[in-house]
Design an enzyme around this catalytic site. Structure first.
Site, mmCIF file in Angstrom:
data_model
loop_
_atom_site.group_PDB
_atom_site.id
_atom_site.type_symbol
_atom_site.label_atom_id
_atom_site.label_comp_id
_atom_site.label_asym_id
_atom_site.label_seq_id
_atom_site.Cartn_x
_atom_site.Cartn_y
_atom_site.Cartn_z
ATOM 1 N N ASP A 1 0.763 -1.238 0.000
ATOM 2 C CA ASP A 1 0.000 0.000 0.000
ATOM 3 C C ASP A 1 0.803 1.304 0.000
ATOM 4 O O ASP A 1 0.609 2.150 -0.845
ATOM 5 C CB ASP A 1 -0.944 0.034 1.210
ATOM 6 N N GLU B 1 2.644 -9.285 11.538
ATOM 7 C CA GLU B 1 2.368 -8.893 10.145
ATOM 8 C C GLU B 1 3.674 -8.523 9.434
ATOM 9 O O GLU B 1 3.894 -8.892 8.289
ATOM 10 C CB GLU B 1 1.402 -7.699 10.153
HETATM 11 C C1 GLC Z 1 -2.668 -4.711 3.749
HETATM 12 C C2 GLC Z 1 -1.486 -5.154 2.887
HETATM 13 C C3 GLC Z 1 -1.958 -6.111 1.831
HETATM 14 C C4 GLC Z 1 -2.708 -7.271 2.471
HETATM 15 C C5 GLC Z 1 -3.794 -6.786 3.443
HETATM 16 C C6 GLC Z 1 -4.353 -7.919 4.284
HETATM 17 O O1 GLC Z 1 -3.582 -3.977 3.015
HETATM 18 O O2 GLC Z 1 -0.834 -4.057 2.343
HETATM 19 O O3 GLC Z 1 -0.897 -6.604 1.092
HETATM 20 O O4 GLC Z 1 -3.270 -8.065 1.500
HETATM 21 O O5 GLC Z 1 -3.276 -5.834 4.313
HETATM 22 O O6 GLC Z 1 -3.335 -8.587 4.978
#
Ligand code: GLC
Length: 425
Positions: A167, A394
């Site tokens: 993102d 994460e």
């Molecule tokens: C965030 C990350 C993306 C992922 C999502 C769920 O938006 O940037 O890559 O898929 O979280 O984990």
């Protein structure tokens, strides 16, 4: 690592997937991400496959249950309502059942299908599932090549930073800064910063632009014309490399499943076109691979770890492996998503410095396949150590290894089960 430690971590990883299982799909993390995410689910399926193959196939099949008629596979499927997330279905308003977002994410599905099939204990079950999925994978990849590369340049475009799955990567800074915030931007309240420290998440200025893009595409009903009108239009090096790999794996699947009517020539054409277009990504001065900004016809100035996905695509070479080696030398743990020497490096902010287990896996697997075993092993060991010492976070601080963002994260658990926690010395 002692055997008992490994067994304990295996058990925790399985427990995390089970606790995030909502019946047929797995949420990335409780609270922070309460729905089904596209590339999370595919990678999480690799983790399920380590102990429950049927459940792994179900994960991917549930995801494809939300595929659009034109082949697009949305980045979020809102399987069940949850008021704790923003932007939810009431913002996207795609009018689908189940409700979905209106943009996509990197196409790792075909490669995950191949990987699970190759390692399957239940061969007939795996082949049957792969056969059911094949036409859907084909439709999604064709959608990328047609809808996101209407001129047949060989580079597919992403129209929103969320489509890249990375993102707030600094690779989008310039392109995003050129997006004017809509004067009529609907007021909104973020939910992510209620779960995670704001310093580990995107900034308010970025978020306004994310929402401006959603509002714009929604006004066009996410139709085919948005690719020409999008104020943010990037050939993301990650998405293109992942698609190239997915096309190769689709061709492999066609052979393995004996699908005589599969359009092999069409797929081979995509592969040849993408391989040729990859030259756009490589900066001749540094040898690093960057994303390419299609709006200004130039490489995005800041290189990130995404460039090393060239190995996943089978197009990385010795020169890029050297660059990776020096990138790794910059931090205690690899692979930092942004080079430690880069002025935009922030060790705890999301995609602007931290280490991500899934990126390490994709790059590491590609390195191993290309014969760069030592580097592949370095990424695997660093990932294993981060998880063993700090937990299933994460993402991780590449300096001291501490966990950031969400805890008990599904794809980190899956990466442990499928890759990082295997073959331990
Ligand atoms: C965030 C990350 C993306 C992922 C999502 C769920 O938006 O940037 O890559 O898929 O979280 O984990």
């Amino acid at each position: 690592m002692r055997q008992t430690t490994r067994e304990r971590l295996d058990a925790s990883a399985r427990e995390i997937l089970q606790e995030n299982d909502r019946g047929g799909y797995t949420v990335p993390a409780r609270g922070l991400y309460p729905f089904q995410w596209n590339w999370d689910s595919c990678l999480v399926a690799l983790g399920w496959a380590a102990f429950d193959e049927a459940r792994a196939w179900q994960e991917i099949e549930t995801l494809f249950g939300a595929q659009w008629d034109d082949g697009m596979l949305p980045h979020i499927v809102f399987q069940r309502p949850d008021p704790g997330y923003f932007p939810g279905p009431e913002v996207w308003r795609t009018g689908r059942t189940p409700a979905t977002s209106g943009i996509t994410q990197p196409p790792v599905a075909a490669s995950c299908v191949r990987r699970i099939l190759e390692r399957a204990r239940d061969r007939p079950g795996a082949e049957a599932a792969a056969r059911r999925l094949f036409p859907k994978l084909l439709a999604w990849q064709r959608w990328f090549h047609c809808m996101r590369d209407p001129d047949g340049s060989g580079l597919v475009a992403v129209l929103h930073p969320w489509e890249t799955g990375m993102d707030n990567s600094p690779a989008w800074d310039e392109a995003l800064a050129r997006v004017d915030v809509a004067p009529d931007l609907e007021p909104y309240t973020r939910r992510d910063t209620q779960h995670v420290a704001a310093a580990e998440r995107p900034t308010a200025a970025e978020y306004d632009r994310y929402m401006t893009l959603v509002q714009l595409y929604r006004a066009h009903h996410y139709g085919p014309e948005i690719v020409r009108q999008a104020p943010f239009r990037i050939a993301d090096v990650a998405t293109n490399c992942i698609l190239l790999r997915a096309d190769r794996d689709l061709l492999w699947l066609a052979g393995r499943l004996g699908l005589d009517d599969a359009p092999r020539a069409e797929i081979a054409g995509w592969i040849a076109r993408t391989e040729a277009a990859c030259a756009h990504f490589r900066d001749p001065a540094s040898g690093l691979w960057h994303s390419y900004d299609l709006r200004v016809d130039a490489r995005a100035p800041t290189p990130t770890h995404a460039g090393f996905l060239a190995f996943w695509a089978g197009v990385g070479g010795a020169a890029l492996a050297d660059r990776l080696e020096s990138w790794l030398a910059g931090t205690r743990y690899g692979l930092a998503s942004v080079r430690a020497e880069d002025p935009r490096f922030e060790r705890r902010r999301y995609w602007r410095g931290p280490v991500w287990a899934i990126a390490n896996f994709l790059i590491g697997a590609g390195l191993a396949e290309s014969g760069f075993d030592r580097l592949a092993d370095r990424l695997r060991k660093d990932t294993a150590e981060l998880i063993a010492e700090h937990g299933f976070f994460e993402y991780f601080d590449p300096g001291d290894g501490s966990g950031c963002g969400g805890d008990r994260f599904s794809w980190t658990a899956a990466m442990w089960l499928a890759w990082a926690g295997r073959e331990l010395a």
